[in-house]
Scaffold this motif. Sequence first.
Motif: not given
Length: 275
Positions: A175-181, A205-207, A228-234, A270-275
């Motif tokens: 889950a910790n492979f993410i993009g700059h955006g 690599f990534g969800l 927000r649960i997925v990781g985004y700054d909301t 995706l939220m369920q995968q991140s919890e």
Amino acid sequence: MTQYVCLLLWVIAATIYSCAPKPYAATNKIYRQQAKQYASILKAEPTPIPASGAPIPASWIGTTNFNMRKPNYVIIHHTAQGSCDTTFNTFTLPRTQVSAHYVVCKDGTITQMLNDYLRAWHAGVSKWGNVTDMNSCSIGIELDNNGLTPFQPQQINSLLVLLDTLKHRYNIPAANFIGHGDIAPGRKVDPSAWFPWQQLSEKGFGLWYGDTSKVILPVDFNSRQALRIVGYDTRDTSAVIKAFKRHYIPVDSTNSSSLDEGQKKILFTLMQQSE
């Protein structure tokens, strides 16, 4: 005689190579100097910190249980520049104040520009989950791409090799492979809607998500909370939804800042995968 000729040719070739101009020799020297400075900091012995009314210890005590801090995220970028050479130049000019650990060129060449344990300046003002200093816990990878065209197959193949190396070397969660955006919504858009996130996810690599046609959304499903649960700054919901679409629903990476029911199902999965 043949062996002598071969040896002579080898010596000539080696001499020519050693005398050939090395465009980054000066900045490589600066790199070594700066690395040496940080090494001296690591070797420095702890000094007592005086506290009012408290006794000062006679000596310091070094623990035997430690190692190097390791990166826990990988942030993928596109360079938005015309070539790898332009990017190399940008990353070796002090005034630019930007860098990355790796640069992957269109032909698949991987150039490492910084030791993995050192802090590159690639994330800028960003946030993911509760982490507000992504530079301190991540590896930055730049792909030579202007953001307007598909990524080259050989480039993605090399990226997959690099990601596999980093994942196993530092035990980085998928889950910790993410993009700059993703970590800087509204400010950055890389690595663009052309980036093959699904292909990366299939390699670990990534969800990603599967068939969502049978997913049933909870009655009280809240998209902002799920993001927000997925990781985004909301804090900027509109920008976050656009960033989410660019990553997970690139066919709808428009300026729309709303999610239809099908897209909410993707987010829920995706939220369920991140919890």
